[in-house]
Design a protein around this motif. Structure first.
Motif, short mmCIF file in Angstrom:
data_model
loop_
_atom_site.label_atom_id
_atom_site.label_comp_id
_atom_site.label_asym_id
_atom_site.label_seq_id
_atom_site.Cartn_x
_atom_site.Cartn_y
_atom_site.Cartn_z
N HIS A 1 0.85 -1.20 0.00
CA HIS A 1 0.00 0.00 0.00
C HIS A 1 0.88 1.25 0.00
O HIS A 1 0.49 2.30 -0.49
CB HIS A 1 -0.95 0.02 1.20
N TYR A 2 2.07 1.13 0.60
CA TYR A 2 3.09 2.16 0.57
C TYR A 2 4.43 1.50 0.83
O TYR A 2 4.48 0.30 1.13
CB TYR A 2 2.81 3.31 1.54
N SER A 3 5.53 2.28 0.71
CA SER A 3 6.87 1.68 0.73
C SER A 3 7.68 1.98 1.98
O SER A 3 8.75 1.42 2.17
CB SER A 3 7.66 2.17 -0.48
N GLY A 4 7.20 2.90 2.82
CA GLY A 4 7.94 3.25 4.02
C GLY A 4 7.06 3.97 5.00
O GLY A 4 5.94 4.40 4.67
N VAL A 5 7.57 4.09 6.23
CA VAL A 5 6.83 4.77 7.30
C VAL A 5 7.78 5.71 8.04
O VAL A 5 8.85 5.29 8.47
CB VAL A 5 6.25 3.76 8.33
N CYS B 1 12.19 -0.25 6.34
CA CYS B 1 11.10 0.59 5.82
C CYS B 1 10.57 1.56 6.87
O CYS B 1 9.73 2.41 6.55
CB CYS B 1 9.95 -0.29 5.33
N PHE B 2 11.02 1.44 8.12
CA PHE B 2 10.57 2.31 9.20
C PHE B 2 11.68 3.30 9.54
O PHE B 2 12.83 2.92 9.68
CB PHE B 2 10.25 1.50 10.46
N LEU B 3 11.33 4.56 9.68
CA LEU B 3 12.28 5.59 10.05
C LEU B 3 11.71 6.37 11.23
O LEU B 3 10.57 6.84 11.17
CB LEU B 3 12.53 6.52 8.86
N PHE B 4 12.49 6.51 12.28
CA PHE B 4 12.07 7.21 13.51
C PHE B 4 12.81 8.54 13.55
O PHE B 4 14.04 8.57 13.51
CB PHE B 4 12.38 6.37 14.74
N ILE B 5 12.06 9.64 13.64
CA ILE B 5 12.64 10.98 13.51
C ILE B 5 12.18 11.87 14.66
O ILE B 5 10.97 11.99 14.91
CB ILE B 5 12.21 11.63 12.17
#
Length: 147
Positions: free
Chosen positions: A76-80, A132-136
């Motif tokens: 449904h999408y490629s990253g979060v 695929c997960f990025l925490f910012i």
């Protein structure tokens, strides 16, 4: 305040994306919770954006991780992007995310209750899922009190 924080985060990234779909306009299957926004890259992929202004309970966090994992697996999408006001919340989410197995939960829409299923999801069994997960940390000045 949450919606304003999401809007600010999107505006900050607009140079890298050519389309934005806000949560109320996202069309993904009913069993998936909608992210706060979807951002489309000119490179032809979508990224989900989640803005966390405060720490949620562990079970709600794992429910969110699983929801995104399923949506990523279904493409449904490629990253979060998980964005946080406070670095301590970011660290807390990353700690839960790093677990070898994520406890699975069921969300009951009618009651709002979350119950454990007794099973665990193995995120490392899905190739590159963790990437695929990025925490910012998204610090911003609170100017509402300023004259």
């Amino acid at each position: 305040m949450h919606d304003l924080a999401v809007q600010r985060a999107v505006l900050k990234r607009l140079d890298h994306y050519d389309e934005v779909i806000w949560d109320k306009h996202i069309n993904i299957p009913e069993q998936y919770e909608k992210p706060d926004a979807l951002l489309h890259s000119p490179k032809h992929y979508w990224v989900a954006l989640e803005y966390e202004r405060w720490r949620k309970e562990d079970k709600r966090i794992y429910l969110s991780f699983m929801n995104h994992a399923r949506a990523l697996i279904k493409r449904h999408y490629s990253g979060v992007y998980y964005l946080f006001d406070r670095e301590s919340d970011l660290v807390f989410y990353q700690t839960l995310f790093a677990a070898q197995a994520w406890p699975e939960y069921t969300y009951h829409r009618q009651t709002g209750n979350i119950t454990p299923t007794g099973t665990h999801f193995q995120p490392d069994a899905i190739e590159c899922l963790r990437d695929c997960f990025l925490f910012i940390h998204e610090p911003h000045s609170h100017t509402l009190d300023s004259p």
